[in-house]
Scaffold this motif. Sequence first.
Motif, PDB file in Angstrom:
ATOM      1  N   ASN A   1      61.432  29.471  80.104  1.00  0.00           N
ATOM      2  CA  ASN A   1      60.092  29.116  79.630  1.00  0.00           C
ATOM      3  C   ASN A   1      59.769  29.854  78.340  1.00  0.00           C
ATOM      4  O   ASN A   1      60.315  30.928  78.077  1.00  0.00           O
ATOM      5  CB  ASN A   1      59.037  29.480  80.685  1.00  0.00           C
ATOM      6  N   GLU A   2      58.876  29.277  77.559  1.00  0.00           N
ATOM      7  CA  GLU A   2      58.399  29.950  76.354  1.00  0.00           C
ATOM      8  C   GLU A   2      57.777  31.297  76.729  1.00  0.00           C
ATOM      9  O   GLU A   2      57.106  31.418  77.749  1.00  0.00           O
ATOM     10  CB  GLU A   2      57.354  29.091  75.639  1.00  0.00           C
ATOM     11  N   GLY A   3      58.005  32.296  75.917  1.00  0.00           N
ATOM     12  CA  GLY A   3      57.500  33.633  76.192  1.00  0.00           C
ATOM     13  C   GLY A   3      58.510  34.488  76.924  1.00  0.00           C
ATOM     14  O   GLY A   3      58.413  35.716  76.916  1.00  0.00           O
TER      15      GLY A   3
ATOM     16  N   GLN B   1      58.543  36.689  74.026  1.00  0.00           N
ATOM     17  CA  GLN B   1      57.255  36.618  73.330  1.00  0.00           C
ATOM     18  C   GLN B   1      57.185  37.515  72.093  1.00  0.00           C
ATOM     19  O   GLN B   1      56.430  37.245  71.157  1.00  0.00           O
ATOM     20  CB  GLN B   1      56.132  36.995  74.293  1.00  0.00           C
TER      21      GLN B   1
ATOM     22  N   SER C   1      63.126  25.825  84.950  1.00  0.00           N
ATOM     23  CA  SER C   1      61.875  26.344  84.386  1.00  0.00           C
ATOM     24  C   SER C   1      60.762  26.051  85.379  1.00  0.00           C
ATOM     25  O   SER C   1      60.978  25.378  86.402  1.00  0.00           O
ATOM     26  CB  SER C   1      61.578  25.698  83.028  1.00  0.00           C
TER      27      SER C   1
ATOM     28  N   THR D   1      52.448  27.433  82.048  1.00  0.00           N
ATOM     29  CA  THR D   1      53.428  27.774  81.026  1.00  0.00           C
ATOM     30  C   THR D   1      54.175  26.517  80.617  1.00  0.00           C
ATOM     31  O   THR D   1      53.970  25.444  81.202  1.00  0.00           O
ATOM     32  CB  THR D   1      54.413  28.853  81.538  1.00  0.00           C
TER      33      THR D   1
ATOM     34  N   SER E   1      60.933  26.104  77.663  1.00  0.00           N
ATOM     35  CA  SER E   1      61.423  26.674  76.416  1.00  0.00           C
ATOM     36  C   SER E   1      61.870  25.590  75.430  1.00  0.00           C
ATOM     37  O   SER E   1      62.441  24.569  75.820  1.00  0.00           O
ATOM     38  CB  SER E   1      62.604  27.610  76.691  1.00  0.00           C
ATOM     39  N   ARG E   2      61.638  25.861  74.162  1.00  0.00           N
ATOM     40  CA  ARG E   2      62.103  24.965  73.100  1.00  0.00           C
ATOM     41  C   ARG E   2      63.630  24.806  73.142  1.00  0.00           C
ATOM     42  O   ARG E   2      64.173  23.805  72.691  1.00  0.00           O
ATOM     43  CB  ARG E   2      61.677  25.507  71.736  1.00  0.00           C
TER      44      ARG E   2
ATOM     45  N   GLU F   1      67.403  35.241  69.618  1.00  0.00           N
ATOM     46  CA  GLU F   1      67.086  34.742  70.956  1.00  0.00           C
ATOM     47  C   GLU F   1      67.893  33.483  71.277  1.00  0.00           C
ATOM     48  O   GLU F   1      68.364  33.301  72.399  1.00  0.00           O
ATOM     49  CB  GLU F   1      65.588  34.440  71.067  1.00  0.00           C
ATOM     50  N   ARG F   2      68.053  32.626  70.274  1.00  0.00           N
ATOM     51  CA  ARG F   2      68.845  31.403  70.487  1.00  0.00           C
ATOM     52  C   ARG F   2      70.303  31.760  70.746  1.00  0.00           C
ATOM     53  O   ARG F   2      70.972  31.140  71.585  1.00  0.00           O
ATOM     54  CB  ARG F   2      68.709  30.474  69.282  1.00  0.00           C
TER      55      ARG F   2
ATOM     56  N   GLU G   1      64.013  34.796  66.298  1.00  0.00           N
ATOM     57  CA  GLU G   1      64.215  33.541  67.021  1.00  0.00           C
ATOM     58  C   GLU G   1      65.690  33.162  67.049  1.00  0.00           C
ATOM     59  O   GLU G   1      66.211  32.706  68.077  1.00  0.00           O
ATOM     60  CB  GLU G   1      63.413  32.407  66.382  1.00  0.00           C
TER      61      GLU G   1
ATOM     62  N   THR H   1      62.181  33.099  77.133  1.00  0.00           N
ATOM     63  CA  THR H   1      63.281  32.816  76.217  1.00  0.00           C
ATOM     64  C   THR H   1      62.898  31.601  75.382  1.00  0.00           C
ATOM     65  O   THR H   1      62.854  30.494  75.919  1.00  0.00           O
ATOM     66  CB  THR H   1      64.615  32.610  76.962  1.00  0.00           C
TER      67      THR H   1
END
Length: 611
Positions: free
Chosen positions: A552-554, A559, A589, A598, A601-602, A570-571, A567, A556
Amino acid sequence: MILNEEQQKAADTVYGPTVVLAGPGSGKTAVITRRTIKLIRENKIPAGNILVVTFTKAAAEEMKRRLFKAAEGDGEKQVTFGTFHSLFFKILRFAYGLDGASVVRDEDALRVIAGGAHDAGLENGEGEMISEIRGEIGKVKGSGGLKKGYIPMSCPAESFEKIYAGYEDYLKRSRLLDFEDMMLMTESLFLSRPEVLDIWREKFKFIMIDEFQDINPLQYKLIRQLAEPENNLFIVGDDDQAIYGFRGADPGIMLNFEKDYPGAKKIILKKNYRSCGKIVDAANKLISRNHDRFKKEPEAVREEGEAPDIRCFENRKEENQALTSAVRRYKDQGFTWGQMAVIYRTNRLAGQTASAFGAANIPFSFKGSFQSIYSHFAVRDVLSYIMLARGDRKRETALNIINRPRRYFPRDLFVREDFSFEELKIKAFNRPGLLRTIEKLEYDLAFIKRGTPLSAVIYIRKAVGYDGFLEEYAQRKGIAPSEFSEILDRMEEEASCFGDFDQWFFHISKMKNELERQQDMSRGEKKDAVTITTMHGAKGLEYDVVFLPDVNEGITPYQKAMGKDEEEQERRMFYVAVTRAASKLHVFSTKYMNGKETVVSRFVKEMLDFS
């Protein structure tokens, strides 16, 4: 093993600088092993002139084992295998008589840093945070020391300065060196005594470095000095797996290698022998979004296989139920426990999975450090309230929370090991304000006792005012309040699973015993168990079945990863996690986490090639 065309080309190189781009599952260890044997057998290079450097002792031992297994005689046993740490230690021992007693032990360094974190007011300074602080101290020392205005990533600047100073003072008083000190001493040695540098250049005429993407600037400088003037430097790595920036590793060094060595040979190992085609395809789509990288696209050797299983659940409880069921199903299908892994962005998230596995009698083991939420000071405080509500009258328990939030409770009111509220009220008889405070605390504890575990946690946070205490504490220490609210949100989520306090406390005790058992197991012989680890801890490993929960965003990307470079790192971390999977990949997720909405994740959209 028969090498493919690119592998053979890499193994056949002899002289000059060479960069080998080796993606996940591309057989880089086989290339290094085969090249070493060819240098000795076919090119008549003395084995004692070959140095193979890795980043971990385990990797060095594995490389050595494979070489000796593949070699026909004893000549290869003169090859030097080791980490950067052991290399610099060897050089300093030769020059100064340095011995093992002069080098700080890992556990002592972490203990001192943990003590410094506590003294600096970081009461949540445990486990992962301590490792991050130590890594950042190394990064700072390796770049010339702490500079004015430096902004740390691991903890507030004021705290970091205190911890850094305390750690350096400990090393000085104890006359000990850490890894960065050894590198700096080696740098100074080469500068002041060039004849020593010449000796080591003569010794190590052929240098190979594995996982080169993890090198830092000072390590690179020293290796370049060693490799001169012939520059027989053979580097192997994957810039897409550079995930140790917090330790000072700089993937830009690998990206600029051809600029530093014009004319260097570049070989790309494209074939992925580990993962099935659909996993490789998803990983390629993901990592192609990074811009600062070598352009390459690994190709799967194995058949297409199954596409990654991507699912979103209502909450973490449902997610863990699905995870547990899937693990059980794979075991019934013939997979061993050890062929499966659960990989998290951070070990703070793993507690519920460990609980679920424990309840389902699924054996598991933690790779690396694990921090249970029950070891966090905020969780311990809330439990202290509940213990008092249930009749605990120990002085120690009361002192944990009487001024959290601030009640202006005099600590000397508690003089004996045990106390009673009647005794406290008698002592406060002539102090009306204090008497009202005692009566209010007694009322709050009675209310907590009547409720459920979930209602108790909520009441302590809101009605008692513990959340307010944490907000003030976070502001005073320069810490984001979310660092604490997220921990207690997870505590609420766990508490909601239990109908009464006895069930919950039994679970906590069982989890503590299980963690102790896991630690004992990790020190002994390996058992057949599902691995629970982090993205950092999973690097270099592979499993038939991999689960990636909480994508989820925040989480991975994390935040705190605000800029482009963060970024991309992280990727890369998520790419490392995805490419651990050989046959089955599950990406989970949730819609809600800790009771809050929430989003997915992108990185999931990027794997599916959605913009």
